[in-house]
Design a protein around this motif. Structure first.
Motif: not given
Ligand code: CP
Ligand code: NVA
Length: 328
Positions: A46-47, A49
């Protein structure tokens, strides 16, 4: 509100209160989470979130505590060989130190178990079925662009996935209309189609599902897409890419929506696959505004769960039915 696993647990008035509170906290910089520790457990990358929420918690004066996923979650493998202890024991321990847990998991059932085994609020940071924090940020983005009152046509082109499900729940609850376009092989089952139709009748919007991408985006105020291949289904890559090829949001498809339509994507985007550069970088692309709002809505959610000042705003909601037996 004492947990947040799905958008369906929230009533429309609560959704609006959460968004208003989020914007208020962002504007005032009020530090309502002083002394609160929130455990982060991520089974998948995840970035937005993870970082967006960590920054939100820091700005509210709280602490984000990173917990290695392997310490809590066996990911379907046998305890104790890949996981040090049962989820029950791990959750009982984490509940002694943390005030809430923010978890990204493969299976929604894992979140339900965490909720049952622990004594602290559980917030869904994405699972196979739902992405409620994304949906809250998306609604905030929509309201920042169109205001709170206007009822809109929202087209989602692509996969019938977690992001789409939570988006449809929030959009239909707020009285918007939703049009879905995707291949039959990867579309919604009958139960979910009926659920979306019921929500549309209950809240005054409409719901339509089609395999024709141009029909889905016709007259749309917003065109939304997400990856065709979600985390955990990489084995479906070849088949999905083949079936989804006509559903790419490119200039031609985007221009079939209203002239001033906005483009949305939860990100990460796969440029050249589900969306082209022209649409990602279009002046009406709101994708980075969505990302910014991920931080802002995290403030409202964790304040509503944990701060003595804002908790009374949210009455406890009925917890969702558990989807399978929850042995320890
Ligand atoms: N949109 C979203 O949840 O991005 P991440 O997977 O980077 O958290
Ligand atoms: N549907 C995507 C969303 C990523 C934010 C996934 O689950 O991988």
């Amino acid at each position: 509100m004492n947990h947040l696993l799905t958008i369906g647990e929230l009533e429309p008035a609560q959704i609006q209160q959460l968004l208003d509170l989020s914007e208020e906290l962002e504007a005032t910089g009020e530090q309502v989470l002083h002394g609160k520790n929130i455990g982060f457990v991520f089974e998948k990358p995840s970035l937005r979130t993870k970082i967006g929420t960590e920054v939100a918690i820091n700005q509210l004066g709280g602490n984000a505590v990173q917990i290695e996923a392997d310490l809590l979650l066996a990911n379907g493998k046998a305890v104790p060989f890949t996981c040090r202890e049962s989820l029950f024991d791990a959750m009982m321990n984490v509940s002694q130190w943390c005030d809430a847990i923010f978890a990204r998991v493969y299976s929604h059932t894992t979140l339900e178990k965490m909720m049952k085994y622990g004594t602290i609020p559980v917030v869904n940071a994405l699972c196979n079925l739902h992405h409620p924090m994304q949906a809250l940020a998306d609604l905030l983005t929509i309201q920042q662009n169109f205001g709170k009152e206007k009822k809109l046509n929202i087209a989602f082109v692509g996969d019938a996935n977690n992001v789409a499900f939570s988006l449809f729940e929030i959009a239909l609850q707020m009285g918007h209309s939703v049009s879905f376009g995707g291949p039959q092989q990867y579309s919604w089952d009958e139960e979910k189609l009926n659920y979306f139709s019921l929500l549309s009748v209950q809240f005054g919007g409409s719901f339509n599902s089609t395999t024709d991408p141009a029909e889905a985006v016709y007259n749309a105020d917003i065109v939304y897409t997400d990856t065709f291949v979600s985390m955990g289904e990489e084995h479906l890559f070849d088949d999905k890419i083949r079936h989804f090829q006509p559903y790419q949001v490119n200039e031609k498809l985007f221009s079939a929506a209203k002239a001033d339509a906005g483009f949305m994507h939860c990100l990460p985007a796969h440029r050249g696959i589900e969306v082209t550069d022209e649409v990602m970088d279009h002046p009406n692309s709101w994708v980075y505004q969505q990302a910014k709002n991920r931080k802002i809505v995290s403030k409202g959610v964790f304040a509503a769960l944990l701060s003595d000042e804002y908790k009374p705003l949210f009455k406890p909601v009925a917890q969702p039915e558990l989807t399978e037996s929850l042995s320890k």
